[in-house]
Design a protein around this motif. Sequence first.
Motif, PDB file in Angstrom:
ATOM      1  N   THR A  16       9.735   1.592  -6.103  1.00 46.64           N
ATOM      2  CA  THR A  16       8.718   0.673  -5.603  1.00 46.64           C
ATOM      3  C   THR A  16       9.165  -0.742  -5.899  1.00 46.64           C
ATOM      4  N   GLY A  17       8.693  -1.678  -5.108  1.00 38.62           N
ATOM      5  CA  GLY A  17       9.093  -3.056  -5.312  1.00 38.62           C
ATOM      6  C   GLY A  17       8.076  -4.009  -4.735  1.00 38.62           C
ATOM      7  N   GLU A  18       8.379  -5.294  -4.837  1.00 36.74           N
ATOM      8  CA  GLU A  18       7.534  -6.336  -4.278  1.00 36.74           C
ATOM      9  C   GLU A  18       8.351  -7.127  -3.270  1.00 36.74           C
ATOM     10  N   MET A  19       7.715  -7.469  -2.157  1.00 33.44           N
ATOM     11  CA  MET A  19       8.373  -8.238  -1.104  1.00 33.44           C
ATOM     12  C   MET A  19       7.397  -9.311  -0.645  1.00 33.44           C
ATOM     13  N   ARG A  20       7.794 -10.548  -0.733  1.00 32.48           N
ATOM     14  CA  ARG A  20       6.910 -11.667  -0.390  1.00 32.48           C
ATOM     15  C   ARG A  20       6.536 -11.610   1.087  1.00 32.48           C
ATOM     16  N   ASN A  21       5.237 -11.764   1.352  1.00 28.43           N
ATOM     17  CA  ASN A  21       4.693 -11.795   2.711  1.00 28.43           C
ATOM     18  C   ASN A  21       4.933 -10.507   3.501  1.00 28.43           C
ATOM     19  N   ALA A  22       5.178  -9.414   2.795  1.00 25.80           N
ATOM     20  CA  ALA A  22       5.425  -8.143   3.480  1.00 25.80           C
ATOM     21  C   ALA A  22       4.123  -7.559   4.012  1.00 25.80           C
ATOM     22  N   HIS A  23       4.215  -6.831   5.116  1.00 27.56           N
ATOM     23  CA  HIS A  23       3.072  -6.045   5.586  1.00 27.56           C
ATOM     24  C   HIS A  23       2.724  -5.024   4.503  1.00 27.56           C
ATOM     25  N   PRO A  24       1.441  -4.691   4.330  1.00 28.40           N
ATOM     26  CA  PRO A  24       1.063  -3.756   3.262  1.00 28.40           C
ATOM     27  C   PRO A  24       1.762  -2.404   3.338  1.00 28.40           C
ATOM     28  N   SER A  32       0.820  -1.206   0.000  1.00 29.42           N
ATOM     29  CA  SER A  32       0.000   0.000   0.000  1.00 29.42           C
ATOM     30  C   SER A  32       0.859   1.263   0.000  1.00 29.42           C
ATOM     31  N   PHE A  33       2.004   1.210   0.640  1.00 28.75           N
ATOM     32  CA  PHE A  33       2.929   2.355   0.585  1.00 28.75           C
ATOM     33  C   PHE A  33       3.269   2.679  -0.861  1.00 28.75           C
ATOM     34  N   ALA A  34       3.506   1.638  -1.660  1.00 25.08           N
ATOM     35  CA  ALA A  34       3.863   1.856  -3.061  1.00 25.08           C
ATOM     36  C   ALA A  34       2.673   2.323  -3.877  1.00 25.08           C
ATOM     37  N   ALA A  35       1.490   1.755  -3.582  1.00 25.20           N
ATOM     38  CA  ALA A  35       0.308   2.044  -4.400  1.00 25.20           C
ATOM     39  C   ALA A  35      -0.269   3.428  -4.131  1.00 25.20           C
ATOM     40  N   THR A  36      -0.339   3.822  -2.870  1.00 24.88           N
ATOM     41  CA  THR A  36      -1.030   5.071  -2.535  1.00 24.88           C
ATOM     42  C   THR A  36      -0.188   6.009  -1.679  1.00 24.88           C
ATOM     43  N   ARG A  76       6.863  -1.436  13.357  1.00 28.57           N
ATOM     44  CA  ARG A  76       7.774  -2.518  13.724  1.00 28.57           C
ATOM     45  C   ARG A  76       8.991  -2.424  12.820  1.00 28.57           C
ATOM     46  N   ILE A  77      10.170  -2.581  13.401  1.00 31.53           N
ATOM     47  CA  ILE A  77      11.400  -2.669  12.617  1.00 31.53           C
ATOM     48  C   ILE A  77      11.634  -4.141  12.333  1.00 31.53           C
ATOM     49  N   LEU A  78      11.550  -4.529  11.065  1.00 34.20           N
ATOM     50  CA  LEU A  78      11.497  -5.937  10.671  1.00 34.20           C
ATOM     51  C   LEU A  78      12.831  -6.486  10.188  1.00 34.20           C
ATOM     52  N   GLU A  79      13.717  -5.617   9.728  1.00 38.28           N
ATOM     53  CA  GLU A  79      15.043  -6.066   9.296  1.00 38.28           C
ATOM     54  C   GLU A  79      16.056  -4.966   9.559  1.00 38.28           C
ATOM     55  N   ILE A  80      17.264  -5.389   9.912  1.00 38.09           N
ATOM     56  CA  ILE A  80      18.407  -4.493   9.981  1.00 38.09           C
ATOM     57  C   ILE A  80      19.559  -5.167   9.255  1.00 38.09           C
ATOM     58  N   VAL A  87      14.359  -2.166   7.304  1.00 38.88           N
ATOM     59  CA  VAL A  87      13.022  -2.428   6.773  1.00 38.88           C
ATOM     60  C   VAL A  87      12.040  -2.240   7.917  1.00 38.88           C
ATOM     61  N   GLY A  88      11.076  -1.347   7.722  1.00 31.98           N
ATOM     62  CA  GLY A  88      10.089  -1.068   8.751  1.00 31.98           C
ATOM     63  C   GLY A  88       8.687  -1.144   8.196  1.00 31.98           C
ATOM     64  N   ALA A  89       7.725  -1.453   9.061  1.00 28.49           N
ATOM     65  CA  ALA A  89       6.320  -1.524   8.666  1.00 28.49           C
ATOM     66  C   ALA A  89       5.495  -0.659   9.602  1.00 28.49           C
ATOM     67  N   SER A  90       4.530   0.061   9.035  1.00 26.61           N
ATOM     68  CA  SER A  90       3.587   0.851   9.804  1.00 26.61           C
ATOM     69  C   SER A  90       2.337   0.005  10.003  1.00 26.61           C
ATOM     70  N   ILE A  91       2.057  -0.352  11.265  1.00 26.49           N
ATOM     71  CA  ILE A  91       1.039  -1.380  11.530  1.00 26.49           C
ATOM     72  C   ILE A  91      -0.302  -0.797  11.973  1.00 26.49           C
ATOM     73  N   GLY A  92      -0.419   0.546  11.955  1.00 19.53           N
ATOM     74  CA  GLY A  92      -1.689   1.179  12.291  1.00 19.53           C
ATOM     75  C   GLY A  92      -1.595   2.035  13.532  1.00 19.53           C
ATOM     76  N   GLY A  93      -2.345   3.124  13.521  1.00 18.61           N
ATOM     77  CA  GLY A  93      -2.374   4.004  14.679  1.00 18.61           C
ATOM     78  C   GLY A  93      -1.057   4.698  14.961  1.00 18.61           C
ATOM     79  N   GLY A  94      -0.207   4.805  13.949  1.00 15.79           N
ATOM     80  CA  GLY A  94       1.099   5.432  14.134  1.00 15.79           C
ATOM     81  C   GLY A  94       2.155   4.514  14.703  1.00 15.79           C
ATOM     82  N   GLN A  95       1.785   3.250  14.979  1.00 15.72           N
ATOM     83  CA  GLN A  95       2.743   2.301  15.529  1.00 15.72           C
ATOM     84  C   GLN A  95       3.513   1.613  14.404  1.00 15.72           C
TER      85      GLN A  95
END
Length: 224
Positions: A93-101, A47-51, A129-133, A119-127
């Motif tokens: 923009t890119g594709e990542m398998r099983n990535a959070h939207p 969704s980051f890439a799309a919108t 997760r850092i998923l990769e370093i 690599v970080g994901a925005s999981i809602g409400g401003g929160q």
Amino acid sequence: MRIFDVIGPIMVGPSSSHTAGAVRIGNISRKLLGERPVKAAITLYGSFAATGRGHGTDRALVAGLMGMGQDDLRIAQSLEMAREEGMEVSFATGEMRNAHPNTAKLELVGDGGRELEVVGASIGGGQIRILEIDGITTDFSGEENTLIVHNEDVPGHVAAVTALLSLKRINIASMQLYRSERGGYAVMVLETDQPIPDELRVSIQALPDVLKVTVLNLDEGGNQ
């Protein structure tokens, strides 16, 4: 549950996920780098890439990299401000398998030469997760003091690091261990109740087979 988990963050809109969360990903990435970023290659997924452009995700990520908070009224001008300060920014923009939207990868270079990939994901409400370093899987929020040790996967590192923390009377709230393969590259992520002093970071960095030590302290002055 905290009240801010219900009503959401104080922020500049339009979206807590695409804007406020993106600012936090950029801000935490800057702290993890420990230097002022001078180059940022940013890849957006899902969704980051799309919108993301319509929601200001690109500007929000760069605002965070410049040290702005999610309620900073300058977020809308962050790309222009980055150019004025000499920060080189590129987007893809890119594709990542099983990535959070709502996922972004930030490849950073600091003004002192440090390099970091987050690599970080925005999981809602401003929160977030850092998923990769640096290509190694992690999973932490950046809402606690955090010590990240990159090392060769050899026996004794966990005991050595935790012993140094104990000497400084720093309590470990959580610990996660990751490795690329047996005997390969490993990452230790420890969330602590107290900030990590710089002399402790230096002591851990001096341990055999330690490649890099990254510290995220909640007080702005202690990040390395």
